[in-house]
Design an enzyme around this catalytic site. Structure first.
Site, PDB file in Angstrom:
ATOM      1  CG  HIS A  34     -11.129  40.608 -84.407  1.00 14.85           C
ATOM      2  ND1 HIS A  34     -12.048  40.786 -85.416  1.00 14.85           N
ATOM      3  CD2 HIS A  34     -10.157  39.823 -84.926  1.00 14.85           C
ATOM      4  CE1 HIS A  34     -11.657  40.145 -86.499  1.00 14.85           C
ATOM      5  NE2 HIS A  34     -10.509  39.551 -86.228  1.00 14.85           N
ATOM      6  CE  LYS A  71      -8.871  34.410 -90.881  1.00  7.97           C
ATOM      7  NZ  LYS A  71      -7.449  34.283 -91.240  1.00  7.97           N
ATOM      8  CE  LYS A 110      -9.502  34.439 -86.271  1.00  6.74           C
ATOM      9  NZ  LYS A 110      -8.272  34.141 -87.058  1.00  6.74           N
ATOM     10  CG  ASP A 133      -8.110  31.164 -88.743  1.00  2.92           C
ATOM     11  OD1 ASP A 133      -7.655  30.045 -88.421  1.00  2.92           O
ATOM     12  OD2 ASP A 133      -7.438  32.208 -88.718  1.00  2.92           O
ATOM     13  CD  GLU A 193      -6.433  31.154 -91.658  1.00  2.00           C
ATOM     14  OE1 GLU A 193      -7.348  31.691 -92.330  1.00  2.00           O
ATOM     15  OE2 GLU A 193      -5.553  31.808 -91.076  1.00  2.00           O
ATOM     16  CG  ASP A 242      -2.317  31.613 -90.017  1.00  5.49           C
ATOM     17  OD1 ASP A 242      -1.179  32.083 -90.196  1.00  5.49           O
ATOM     18  OD2 ASP A 242      -3.210  32.259 -89.438  1.00  5.49           O
ATOM     19  CE  LYS A 279      -1.606  35.198 -90.882  1.00  3.67           C
ATOM     20  NZ  LYS A 279      -2.267  34.978 -89.597  1.00  3.67           N
ATOM     21  CD  GLU A 281      -6.054  36.774 -93.131  1.00  2.00           C
ATOM     22  OE1 GLU A 281      -7.120  36.150 -92.991  1.00  2.00           O
ATOM     23  OE2 GLU A 281      -5.030  36.517 -92.473  1.00  2.00           O
TER      24      GLU A 281
END
Ligand code: MUC
Ligand code: MG
Length: 373
Positions: free
Chosen positions: A22, A167, A169, A198, A224, A249, A273, A327
């Site tokens: 990831h 989303k 990255k 993001d 983001e 974020d 979060k 998410e």
């Protein structure tokens, strides 16, 4: 009646494989490390929580090892012997004696809520004032680093009706290559999906000004954290000029950060979060600041496993409006579970259990197998 006391607190580091690497701007995850919190009480009830972060120290101020150490050496001792049923008093005691450490505090607060829910026979959402929905829309992150693979992955998610919000990255690569990658994915998916990015703080303002305009003009719905969390002036200017809304974020590391961002008009969406606010109750204080300021909400993740994911979900189902969905897909990125029943994802939504506490039970054998020795 004598109070029910907190008797024992444990923080357990668990390393779990992921379905694929990831790739984030600051780190590529080859696995995920969870920190599982167990709070044993004098009535025999145990609460479970999770204090998970991403990429060791690459993302936030706490690492799995520092979270465990600070619970073992400081935070646990502050709670042992305290009233297990008074979560306000317990968390106040932690806040008075320990600065920051929101990840560790979030896991502890989640575990206390889980124990109290089990004790009273109520889901955590009901302890938080009551749910206004039973399930939450869940986005998926495309982060293989390969455009064709990402499109294939998105198509599969649409086909099986698991996600229709994606989303991406970006930020690790050269900006024009990143923009090409995003636009190719949006063009392939068209109106069938919401595509968002993001950047994880990777751009500076000069790059972000142009890139946000191009992304907005090409149908990207949300951007983001495009620039550094400490460039407040830049965030305000981007929020005024970007055609696609800007979400904060990393800029939110506390409830107070959320207040000052809202007061400055530095973002039009907040990623909520639990780990970065200090728990499911703390994150609702940030949500209330946002609601009062007209800032929209999104239910964020630190890619927690089932426990942290449902601790977040129980808070998010109490919210009046969650305009941008969530998410909360962390468990789906892992190939292994350490709970007996995995959270249920169906029809683009995560279902939030109505059973007492968080609605999860640890699988002791699997936990022991994956716990770091
Ligand atoms: C982040 O920065 O939002 C959440 C989803 C994902 O893929 O990465 C995380 C962290
Ligand atoms: Mg983010």
């Amino acid at each position: 009646m004598s109070p029910i006391l907190i008797e024992r607190i444990q923080a357990i580091i668990v390393d779990l494989p992921t379905i694929r690497p990831h790739k984030l701007a600051m780190h590529t995850m080859q696995q995920q490390t969870l920190v599982i919190i167990r709070v044993r009480c004098s009535d025999g009830i145990e609460g479970i929580g999770e204090s998970t972060t991403i990429g060791g120290l690459a993302y936030g101020n706490e690492s799995p090892e520092s979270i465990k150490q600070n619970i073992d050496s400081h935070l646990g001792a502050l709670l042992v012997g305290q009233d297990a049923a008074n979560i306000n008093a317990a968390m106040l005691r932690l806040d008075k004696a320990a600065k920051g450490n929101t990840f560790a505090k979030s896991g502890l607060e989640s575990a206390l809520l889980d124990a109290q829910g089990k004790r009273l026979g109520l889901p955590v959402s009901e302890l938080l004032g009551g749910r206004v929905r039973d399930s939450l829309e869940v986005a998926w992150t495309l982060a293989s680093g390969d455009t064709a693979k990402d499109i294939e992955e998105a198509e599969r998610m649409l086909d099986i009706r698991r996600h229709r919000i994606f989303k991406l990255k970006i930020g690790a690569g050269e900006v024009n290559a990143d923009l090409k990658h995003v636009i190719a994915i949006k063009q392939a998916l068209g109106e069938r999906a919401s595509v968002r990015v993001d950047v994880n703080q990777a751009w500076d303002e000069s790059v972000a000004m142009r890139a946000c305009r191009i992304l907005g003009d090409n149908g990207i719905d949300l951007i983001e954290q495009p620039i550094s969390r400490i460039n407040r002036g830049g965030q305000i200017r981007l929020n005024q000029r970007s055609p696609a809304p800007i979400m904060a974020d990393e800029s939110i590391e506390s409830v107070e950060d959320a207040f000052s961002l809202a007061a400055d008009g530095a973002a039009s969406i907040f990623a909520l979060k639990i780990a970065k606010n200090g728990g499911p109750r703390a994150v609702l204080r940030t949500a209330q600041i946002a609601e009062a300021a007209g800032v929209a909400l999104y239910g964020g993740t630190m890619l927690e496993g089932a426990i942290g994911t449902l601790a977040s979900a129980h808070a998010f189902v109490t919210l009046n409006k969650l305009t941008w969905g969530t998410e909360l897909f962390g468990p789906l990125l892992l190939t292994e579970e350490i709970v007996t029943e995995a959270p249920v994802y169906r029809d683009f939504q995560l279902e939030v259990p109505r059973t007492p506490g968080l609605g999860l039970t640890l699988d002791e054998e699997r936990l022991a197998f994956f716990a770091r020795k």
